[in-house]
Design an enzyme around this catalytic site. Structure first.
Site, PDB file in Angstrom:
ATOM      1  CB  SER A 138      -4.315   1.771   3.905  1.00 49.83           C
ATOM      2  OG  SER A 138      -3.534   1.337   2.805  1.00 49.83           O
ATOM      3  CE  LYS A 175      -4.623   1.944  -0.778  1.00 51.51           C
ATOM      4  NZ  LYS A 175      -3.967   0.722  -0.262  1.00 51.51           N
ATOM      5  CB  SER A 193      -0.941   0.015   1.213  1.00 54.80           C
ATOM      6  OG  SER A 193      -2.057  -0.810   0.975  1.00 54.80           O
TER       7      SER A 193
END
Length: 390
Positions: free
Chosen positions: A126, A69, A66
């Site tokens: 997230s 991102k 993640s």
């Protein structure tokens, strides 16, 4: 004979001593501990200058999970800062975004949420569904948004990065490295500024707060509560990537960015990233070489009106060095990337290459301090006439 033997022995001892001195000079970093023993790769740098304070397998291609991102957030903040996107714009959730799975805030198909709440969901929880919805909103499709992400990665010089999706969910062809993640984190902080850090430093918050379905967000970055000065950025985990995180913290004006990848679990990950930050803050300090807005050099502008301007800095230029070992500018060279008028005040017109006496090099962007118009034919004629008859 005895005197001869003594001379031979003394010469031999001197040779050994000299050899030891040379050996010590060959490895000046000897004694620096392995700050991230369990991480597959790690990177620690100072935010403003990008100076590297520690590195381990920093270019190895690994799965970023993640932390991906951060690139989506960078593109979002670019659109916010350019005026293309507003915080209260409403974003519609597609069936594709609603069905992303993984970490999410359980957006429903056709549900609308403000850009502000989407960004909070991405930064704090997230949320894969929120990131996918924002990717579609900005790029039209997630596929096009991924193309935008890869293009931006090239612009930033992220040589060991390739994105295939917006979330970081596992794909063998989706990879990055610790150094590239630090570079991305640096770019994100510069673009997002305090607005970004206000969100990434929030431990818990709500979306849909005044609706029938409020949703409680809890930050995946637990270091916010355990390490003073931490105010971002992004953690990550998949079974293939293991635990990873990009962290930023600031103490006494010094901001660091630290990255670890492929840690066995979040507990070890957090402990080792704290060790890296401790090392950086305890061993290094900074000073301002040139303040924001400093006039670096005055240049003549041929065929410009007026005919001169100053090259100035837009941000403080920072020098980072080991405590007790302050550095100085050894050499500096200015290279113009635009040599002819017109110029707009604040326009980037050149680069200052700086070499410090400890060998560290940095590039500083320089900007025009005023508007310069290009001379028209009448201006050129009058200037020539004046030079002839003055």
């Amino acid at each position: 004979m005895i005197q001869k033997m003594i001379k031979i022995c003394m010469s031999f001892l001197l040779l050994i001593s000299f050899s030891m001195e040379i050996k010590g000079e060959e490895n000046p970093k000897q004694g620096v501990p392995d700050l991230a023993k369990h991480a597959q790769s790690a990177y620690l740098m100072e935010y403003t200058s990008g100076k590297v304070l520690y590195a381990k397998n920093e270019n190895e291609k690994l799965y970023p999970a993640s932390m991906t991102k951060m690139m989506g957030l960078l593109l979002i903040f670019e659109d916010i800062n350019s005026g293309k996107l507003k915080w209260d714009d409403q974003v519609v959730t597609s069936s594709f975004a609603a069905g992303m799975g993984g970490s999410q805030v359980y957006l429903e198909e056709n549900e609308t949420l403000s850009v502000k709440d989407m960004v909070k969901s991405i930064c704090i929880a997230s949320a894969n569904d929120a990131m996918s919805a924002m990717g579609e909103h900005i790029g039209g499709t997630n596929e096009h948004f991924v193309e935008m992400m890869n293009k931006k990665a090239k612009e930033l010089g992220m040589k060991n990065t390739q994105f295939t999706n917006v979330t970081g969910l596992h794909d063998p062809k989706h990879y990055s490295c610790a150094k590239d993640m630090a570079v991305l984190g640096q770019a994100l902080i510069k673009e997002g500024g305090q607005q970004l850090l206000d969100i990434t430093s929030t431990y818990d918050a709500y979306i849909r707060e005044n609706s029938e379905k409020p949703f409680w967000l809890v930050n995946t970055n637990k270091l916010l509560k355990s390490y003073p000065g931490v105010d971002g950025l992004k953690s990550g985990y998949t079974s293939e990537a293991k635990s990873c995180i990009t962290i930023t913290a600031k103490k006494n004006g010094l901001r660091l960015i630290a990255v670890v990848m492929k840690e066995p679990d979040s507990k070890v990950r957090n402990a080792e990233i704290q060790t890296m930050l401790d090392y950086g803050f305890s061993q290094y300090e900074q000073k301002v070489l040139y303040k924001k807005g400093s006039r670096i050099q005055q240049i003549k502008v041929e065929n410009g009106k007026p005919d001169s301007m100053y090259l100035v800095t837009k941000e403080d230029v920072i020098s980072v060095y080991e405590k007790g070992k302050p550095t100085k500018v050894k050499e500096k060279k200015i290279v113009l990337n635009k040599k002819n008028a017109p110029y707009k005040k604040g326009e980037e017109v050149g680069i200052m290459h700086i070499l410090m006496n400890d060998g560290y090099q940095m590039d500083v962007k320089l900007y025009a301090d005023k508007n310069i118009e290009a001379l028209d034919y009448i201006d050129i004629f009058m200037r020539g006439f004046h030079e002839i008859f003055a």
